[in-house]
Design a protein around this motif. Structure first.
Motif, PDB file in Angstrom:
ATOM      1  N   PHE A   1      -5.100   1.747   2.333  1.00 49.40           N
ATOM      2  CA  PHE A   1      -4.087   1.820   1.292  1.00 49.40           C
ATOM      3  C   PHE A   1      -3.734   0.440   0.744  1.00 49.40           C
ATOM      4  O   PHE A   1      -3.703   0.223  -0.467  1.00 49.40           O
ATOM      5  CB  PHE A   1      -2.816   2.496   1.825  1.00 49.40           C
TER       6      PHE A   1
ATOM      7  N   THR B   1      -2.650  10.103   8.316  1.00 52.43           N
ATOM      8  CA  THR B   1      -3.137   8.976   7.512  1.00 52.43           C
ATOM      9  C   THR B   1      -3.596   7.811   8.368  1.00 52.43           C
ATOM     10  O   THR B   1      -3.835   6.722   7.860  1.00 52.43           O
ATOM     11  CB  THR B   1      -2.010   8.484   6.575  1.00 52.43           C
TER      12      THR B   1
ATOM     13  N   ILE C   1      -2.771   7.587  -3.486  1.00 55.75           N
ATOM     14  CA  ILE C   1      -1.992   6.824  -2.512  1.00 55.75           C
ATOM     15  C   ILE C   1      -0.498   6.953  -2.806  1.00 55.75           C
ATOM     16  O   ILE C   1       0.323   7.136  -1.892  1.00 55.75           O
ATOM     17  CB  ILE C   1      -2.425   5.352  -2.508  1.00 55.75           C
TER      18      ILE C   1
ATOM     19  N   GLY D   1       3.400   2.315  -4.201  1.00 51.56           N
ATOM     20  CA  GLY D   1       2.433   3.189  -4.846  1.00 51.56           C
ATOM     21  C   GLY D   1       2.993   3.910  -6.052  1.00 51.56           C
ATOM     22  O   GLY D   1       2.354   3.981  -7.113  1.00 51.56           O
TER      23      GLY D   1
ATOM     24  N   GLY E   1       0.780  -1.224   0.000  1.00 53.38           N
ATOM     25  CA  GLY E   1       0.000   0.000   0.000  1.00 53.38           C
ATOM     26  C   GLY E   1       0.813   1.277   0.000  1.00 53.38           C
ATOM     27  O   GLY E   1       0.388   2.286  -0.562  1.00 53.38           O
TER      28      GLY E   1
ATOM     29  N   GLN F   1       0.538  10.296  -1.695  1.00 49.12           N
ATOM     30  CA  GLN F   1       0.584  10.361  -0.236  1.00 49.12           C
ATOM     31  C   GLN F   1       1.904   9.819   0.297  1.00 49.12           C
ATOM     32  O   GLN F   1       2.506  10.382   1.219  1.00 49.12           O
ATOM     33  CB  GLN F   1      -0.580   9.563   0.352  1.00 49.12           C
TER      34      GLN F   1
END
Length: 631
Positions: free
Chosen positions: A179, A172, A309, A30, A26, A312
C-alpha cells in the motif's frame, strides 16, 4: 500511542518512524489522495457550476487551497488530533472520551450520545459511497483512452469492487505491505502531472492568494456558495487522519501530510486549473487529460490501484467501527474474525463486508457515474465534519479545561466553515444527497434502539432479583450440590442472571462454587492488567467477578479466569461449567420504546452472534438457557 515509537537504538527508531510514515501514506491518505480524480471536475460541471472562466478557475483553486489549509491542516492535524482517547481516534473513540467527561446524565451527555451515533452512522454511509465513487472515477479513464471503451466502465468497476470485497476475509497482511509504495508512487505522479501543466501556465500559482477566493465569493455570492458543495470533495478523507491515529501515531501522520501528501495534492489541483484555463474542453476529465496520450493506460491502472487502496482503508475502518460499536453497547454481537496473528487490529466482519458490498453495487448501478455519486458524497462528509467539531468542543471545555471564550472562538471558526460546506450540499438532496441522509437515519435508529433496548432489559432483569450478599443464603435452601464451579455470565453486575434462576427453579441444584461473571467495556481503548479484575466474595462460595476491557480489546473468558488466580480465585476449566442466559425480548405496550422499535430490538437480539464464540468460551463446557422477557 506514542508519537515517536521507542526502539532499542537510534537506527531502529528512524526505521520505525519511516515505516509509520510510509504506512500512513498508504492507508491514511488513500481517500483524500484520490480526490483529484473527480473533485475539480465537479467544481465546473453540474447545474450550479460557475462558468469556466480564468477568474472563476483562479477563485475555485484559491478556495481549494484555503479549505485544505483550514479544515485538514488547522482543524484536524493541529486541533482535532489532540483529542485522542489514549492514542485512539475516530468518531466513536471521541464519543467514548466525551462520555467519560460528561457521564450519563444531563443535556450535554445526551447531546454527545446523539452526535456520536449520528457521526458513526454517517461514517458507514461514507464507507459505502467511497469505494463506489473512487473506483468509478478511476475506471472512467477508459473513456479518455478511447470513447468506444465507455461501455465497459460500469461492468469493469463492478467486477473490481466485487473482487475487492470478496478477498476481505484473507485480510490485508499480505498485500498491505504494498500500500505504502503504491501510494507514494501515486502522489509522485500527482505532483509530476501537476508541475508539467503549471510550467505551461505559471500564473496559476497566484491563486494561492486568498484575494482570488474573496473576489470569487463577492462576484456571485449565491453561485460561489453553492460551489462549496463541490470544493468539499477535495477534503474527503480528512476524518481518516483522525480515525487512523491509533495505528500510526500523531506525528507520522503529520510528517506525511506536510512533507509529501499536501504538496502533491496542491500541485495536481493547480496543474488541473492551469489546464482548464488553457483548454476549457478538458473539463470533461481534467485529471486524465493532464497526462500525455502514451501515459493514459498505465495511469488508469495506477489510479485503479490507488482507489482500491482508498476503498480498503474505508472498509477496514467500517470493520473497526463495528467492533467499537459492539464493545460500547450500540450494536449486537457479530462474528468478528482476526486475519492476522501479529496485528490485533486487523479484523474481518462478514455481515458488514457483505452489507457494504450490496450497498456499493446498488450505488454504482443507480448512479452510474462518479459525477452522479458526487451529490451523495458531500452530505456524508460534511455531516461527519460537523459532528467531530462539536464533540471536540466538549473535550476542549471539559477535558482540557480551556477557557470557554477560547473554545467559543475556535468552535465559531470551525463550525462556520463546516456548516458552510454542509449548507452548500443541501441543494443536492433531491439529486442524490437523500441517500446518505436516509442511510444515516436508518443506522442511527439501529444503534440507538439497541442501546436503549439493552438498558430496558437490564432494568427488567434487576426487577426480577437483585444481586446482594443475601443471595448466598440460597445454598442453605438447596439440598443437591454438584461438584466443580458454575460460572453464570451476566451483562448486569447488579442482577442475578436468568440462567441461575432457571437452574435453581428447574434443576434444584447448586455447584460447589458459583461465580457471577460480568464483562464490562470501559470508555478507554486499552486497560492495564491491574485494572481488569474485581472480585467480590458474597459468602458461602458465591462470588461476583467483574472483568473490564477497553473498547479496542477482545473480551476473552479463559484469559479473565486466568487473571482471577492472581487475586486468589483459581479456576480449573475442565471442572468449570458455563451457564449462558439467552434473554429473548418480547415487545409489549408497557412503557419503554415504541412498539416497532421493540420489534426491531427483539429481531436484532435473536440474530446476534453466539456468546460462546464472541467471548471464546470452551463450547464443550457450556449450558445455554433461554427465557422470555417483556420490555
Amino acid at each position: 500511542m506514542s508519537d515517536n515509537p521507542k526502539t532499542p537504538d537510534a537506527h531502529g527508531h528512524k526505521t520505525s518512524s519511516a515505516a509509520l510514515i510510509l504506512g500512513a501514506i498508504g492507508v491514511v491518505y488513500g481517500d483524500i489522495g484520490t480526490s483529484p480524480l473527480y473533485a475539480l471536475k465537479e467544481c465546473f460541471l453540474g447545474e450550479h457550476a460557475p462558468a469556466l472562466t480564468p477568474d472563476n478557475v483562479m477563485g475555485v483553486l484559491s478556495l481549494v487551497f484555503w479549505s485544505i489549509l483550514m479544515v485538514v491542516t488547522l482543524k484536524y492535524l493541529i486541533f482535532i488530533m489532540k483529542a485522542d482517547n489514549h492514542g485512539e481516534g475516530g468518531i466513536l473513540a471521541l464519543f467514548a472520551l466525551t462520555h467519560k467527561l460528561t457521564g450519563d446524565k444531563g443535556w450535554l451527555a445526551k447531546f454527545a450520545l446523539s452526535a456520536g451515533l449520528l457521526g458513526a452512522a454517517l461514517f458507514y454511509s461514507d464507507g459505502i459511497i467511497t469505494p463506489a465513487i473512487s473506483v468509478l472515477s478511476a475506471v472512467e479513464g477508459l473513456g479518455v483512452i478511447a470513447p468506444k471503451l465507455e461501455t465497459f466502465i460500469l461492468p469493469t468497476a463492478l467486477v473490481i469492487l466485487i473482487l475487492l470485497f470478496s478477498i476481505q476475509h484473507h485480510g490485508t497482511e499480505l498485500i498491505g505491505k504494498f500500500f505504502g509504495p503504491i501510494m507514494c508512487l501515486w502522489f509522485l505522479v500527482l505532483a509530476t502531472l501537476g508541475v508539467m501543466n503549471i510550467l505551461k501556465y505559471p500564473e496559476i500559482l497566484k491563486a494561492l492568494n486568498p484575494q482570488y477566493a474573496v473576489h470569487f465569493m463577492q462576484h456571485d455570492p449565491l453561485l460561489s456558495f453553492l460551489s462549496l458543495g463541490a470544493v468539499v470533495l477535495t477534503l474527503t478523507g480528512a476524518e481518516a487522519l483522525y480515525a487512523d491515529m491509533g495505528h500510526f501515531g500523531r506525528q507520522p501522520i503529520r510528517y506525511a501530510w506536510f512533507s509529501f501528501v499536501m504538496p502533491a495534492l496542491l500541485l495536481n489541483y493547480y496543474g488541473q486549473g492551469a489546464l482548464l484555463i488553457q483548454n476549457p474542453a478538458a473539463v470533461q476529465n481534467p485529471f486524465y487529460l493532464l497526462a500525455p496520450q502514451w501515459a493514459l493506460i498505465p495511469l488508469v491502472i495506477l489510479a485503479t490501484l490507488a482507489t482500491v487502496i482508498a476503498s480498503q482503508a474505508v472498509i477496514t475502518g467500517a470493520f473497526s467501527l463495528t467492533k467499537q460499536a459492539v464493545q460500547l453497547g450500540f450494536f449486537p454481537r457479530v462474528q468478528i474474525r482476526h486475519t492476522s496473528a501479529k496485528e490485533i487490529g486487523q479484523i474481518y466482519v462478514p455481515i458488514v463486508n457483505w452489507g457494504l458490498l450490496i450497498g456499493v453495487i446498488l450505488l454504482v448501478i443507480l448512479f452510474k457515474t462518479s459525477s452522479g455519486l458526487a451529490a451523495a458524497y458531500g452530505i456524508a462528509v460534511t455531516g461527519t465534519m460537523v459532528v467531530t467539531t462539536l464533540l471536540a468542543g466538549i473535550v476542549m471545555l471539559k477535558g482540557w479545561h480551556w477557557h470557554w471564550a477560547k473554545v467559543s472562538v475556535l468552535m465559531v471558526v470551525f463550525l462556520v466553515v463546516d456548516l458552510a460546506f454542509f449548507g452548500a450540499n443541501l441543494h443536492k438532496i433531491p439529486s442524490g444527497g437523500w441517500l446518505p441522509l436516509a442511510m444515516g437515519v436508518i443506522i442511527f435508529t439501529v444503534l440507538i434502539t439497541w442501546r436503549q433496548g439493552k438498558r430496558l432489559m437490564a432494568i427488567r432483569l434487576a426487577e426480577i432479583m437483585p444481586l446482594t450478599t443475601d443471595t448466598a443464603k440460597l445454598r442453605h435452601d438447596i439440598t443437591l450440590h454438584a461438584s466443580g464451579t458454575a460460572v453464570f455470565m451476566t451483562s448486569n453486575s447488579k442482577a442475578v442472571p436468568n440462567a441461575f434462576l432457571h437452574n435453581i427453579e428447574h434443576n434444584k441444584v447448586l455447584h460447589e462454587r458459583v461465580v457471577f461473571l460480568t464483562l464490562e467495556v470501559e470508555d478507554e481503548p486499552y486497560l492495564q492488567v491491574g485494572e481488569r479484575i474485581e472480585i467480590q466474595d458474597l459468602g458461602s462460595q458465591f462470588f461476583r467477578v467483574i472483568s473490564r476491557y477497553g473498547f479496542m480489546e477482545d473480551p476473552d473468558v479463559p484469559t479473565t479466569l486466568a487473571l482471577c488466580a492472581r487475586l486468589g480465585l483459581v479456576f480449573d476449566l475442565e471442572k468449570t461449567s458455563f451457564f449462558l442466559s439467552r434473554e429473548i425480548a418480547i415487545p409489549t405496550v408497557r412503557p419503554g420504546m415504541a412498539l416497532w422499535r421493540e420489534h426491531l430490538f427483539s429481531w436484532m437480539g435473536r440474530n446476534a452472534a453466539s456468546p460462546m464464540e464472541y467471548f471464546n468460551i470452551p463450547t464443550h463446557r457450556v449450558v445455554d438457557l433461554g427465557c422470555h422477557l417483556d420490555i
